[in-house]
Design an enzyme around this catalytic site. Structure first.
Site, PDB file in Angstrom:
ATOM      1  N   LYS A 136       0.830  -1.202   0.000  1.00  0.00           N
ATOM      2  CA  LYS A 136       0.000   0.000   0.000  1.00  0.00           C
ATOM      3  C   LYS A 136       0.867   1.255   0.000  1.00  0.00           C
ATOM      4  CE  LYS A 136      -3.547   2.450   2.689  1.00  0.00           C
ATOM      5  NZ  LYS A 136      -4.531   2.351   3.781  1.00  0.00           N
ATOM      6  N   HIS A 281      -4.583 -34.670 -31.954  1.00  0.00           N
ATOM      7  CA  HIS A 281      -5.686 -33.735 -31.725  1.00  0.00           C
ATOM      8  C   HIS A 281      -6.567 -34.158 -30.555  1.00  0.00           C
ATOM      9  CE1 HIS A 281      -4.364 -31.731 -35.273  1.00  0.00           C
ATOM     10  NE2 HIS A 281      -4.632 -32.769 -36.053  1.00  0.00           N
TER      11      HIS A 281
END
Length: 525
Positions: A136, A281
């Site tokens: 922060k 595939h």
């Protein structure tokens, strides 16, 4: 002006060189617990946090950095009058650098014998609080959370100061770390609360699903060259998963390679005998089991030699020389091979003999024969994500029913079991023809089950005569059985459950085909 760094880490890799570099730059270093002892034993001058705060560690170390003089030194903004006044009034010396990584929660809960009490004690409280505070206040504080950041941070400090770009990047990494940490904690206790630790039971799903993955590598492209892609892995990948595979040789892996490697690995893990799967595939075009891996490869390759060109291969045994020699035969081209390992001579063959030797990817995953993790599967859809438990539950053979006049003989039964396991890994509608422990034809991903049966027969080119067929879901009409009979099939296995089951059974009886109903389907979309 006093330069101070706060260091409190669980992962101490690279820490000593980094801390020594800070000390050489004139930093005073504050630390706690094991980190303090580690650095002191290495000869560094360390200020204990308790000496700075004037408050001892209490509650077995649960409370040590949760103190105003720590968080004031992190959150303070020295150029803001009100903050500067508080800093002076309370004897606070602001930190320039906060170096923190957290208790290893994910590693702890991944242990097979972990208890809930162990998990709770490895929930870091002070660490995330310091990380968030420093992130922060990144305009004033550099927050360092990973050993990989040490070299760049030290180099910039040696050159003068951290750039704002670096501070912002460190801040983003810090918040990503705390977010992933909280997600790991929530996921673990969700699994306890919702019963995911008992995969044999039907799982319930939490109201909120938080996922955390770390990028392992950027890929050249996605399914097509115009698509970008990357490979992300779980914080603690399951044992034997693709994320744990190690690349030994070859070109960079592609998006499609990874999909097929995972599919090949999952398929061969189904079998206790030496097994080889040949993937194209995301569907097996060949798969076989045998007493020897080399023979399993031969049988698998014969399942569809045309489709096997440019394929991905999975083996559930260490690749030996005999198997490597067959892989290297003229006219064959292999994209990638994944196996528990490679004999030295087999590795040498694959990387020196064939024309494709420089490009073939060889991956080793010694744990790939372990049971598959029962973790959930995810699939992205527009606007959301679908979640399900894996299709892992063993099919209880005691629930299988012979529904025809003729029962399968011993050889047919062995092939039916093999074909049924393979069918789980074929895209629906799935039809798999098998003979003598080897796939002879596959029909995958068709909109009609009849089309899949016809394709499987065409692919088999007569090799399936006297073999068996597995169907991942029920035959809706007798035409699929009629197509199988025309191809020479003598036994069938399927879930059953169609309103036309009696017609399908009649078709089998007419053609002396033995058939088993399993009562469970295996759709794979």
């Amino acid at each position: 002006m006093t330069r101070r760094a706060l260091i409190s880490v669980s992962d101490k890799s690279g820490l000593l060189d980094f801390a020594q570099g800070l000390e050489a730059l004139g930093f005073e270093i504050l630390s706690t617990g094991g980190t303090s002892r580690f650095l002191k034993e290495a000869g560094l001058n360390i200020i204990d946090v308790s000496d700075y705060t004037g408050f001892p560690e209490i509650m077995d170390g649960r409370v040590k950095t949760l103190h105003p003089k720590i968080h004031g030194a992190i959150l303070g903004r020295p150029d803001l009058p009100s903050d500067a006044q508080a800093i002076e009034a309370h004897g606070i010396i602001p930190f320039e650098l906060v170096v923190v990584n957290l208790y290893p929660f994910s590693e702890t809960v991944a242990k097979p014998d972990v208890t809930i009490e162990d998990a709770i004690e490895n929930i870091d409280i002070g660490g995330p609080s310091m990380v968030r505070s420093a992130a922060k206040n990144h305009h004033y504080i550099g927050i360092v959370t990973q050993p990989s950041q040490y070299p760049q941070v030290l180099a910039e400090l040696q050159a003068g100061a951290l750039s704002m770009l670096t501070r912002q990047k460190l801040m983003v990494d810090a918040f990503e770390m705390t977010a992933a940490y909280d997600r790991a904690i929530a996921h673990y206790f969700q699994s306890i609360h919702y019963g995911a630790s008992q995969p044999e039971e039907t799982l319930s799903f939490p109201e909120t699903l938080n996922l955390s993955f770390t990028r392992q590598q950027s890929l050249r492209y996605g399914e097509n060259p115009h698509q970008s892609a990357a490979f992300y892995v779980e914080q603690t990948p399951p044992v034997g998963s693709l994320a744990e595979a190690r690349i030994l040789h070859g070109k960079e892996l592609s998006y499609n390679n990874l999909l097929d490697l995972d599919a090949a690995m999952l398929l061969v893990r189904e079998f206790s005998e030496p097994a080889v799967a040949i993937l194209k595939h995301n569907n097996p075009c060949g798969c076989a089991i045998s007493a020897e891996l080399s023979r399993a490869f031969d049988l698998a390759y014969e399942g569809d030699p045309v489709s096997a060109f440019g394929s991905i291969i999975g083996c559930n045994r260490v690749v030996d020389v005999a198997t490597a020699e067959r892989m290297c035969e003229p006219g064959r081209f292999i994209e990638a091979i994944i196996a528990p390992g490679f004999e030295d001579d087999a590795f040498a063959l694959l990387t020196t003999k064939p024309k494709w030797r420089n490009n073939v990817r060889l991956l080793t995953n010694p744990e790939m024969t372990n049971p598959i993790s029962a973790a959930w599967e995810y699939r992205r859809v527009s606007g959301g994500i679908l979640v399900q438990d894996r299709d892992l539950l063993p099919d209880p053979e005691e629930g299988w029913t012979v529904v025809t006049q003729r029962a399968p003989n011993e050889v047919e039964m062995r092939d039916l079991k093999f074909a049924w396991l393979v069918s789980k890994h074929v895209k629906s509608n799935a039809i798999v023809y098998v003979k003598e422990g080897a796939v002879s034809g596959v029909g995958a991903g068709q909109m009609s089950r009849l089309d899949s049966a016809w394709i499987a027969g065409e692919k088999s080119q007569g090799r399936c005569v006297g073999g068996v067929v597995a169907s991942d879901a029920f035959f809706p009409f007798r035409d699929g059985i009629d197509a199988a009979a025309k191809a020479g099939i003598k036994a069938a296995i399927q879930p059953g459950g169609s309103k036309n089951d009696e017609q399908v059974i009649q078709a089998c009886n007419e053609q002396r085909i033995a058939m088993i109903f399993t009562g469970r389907r295996h759709f794979k979309h």
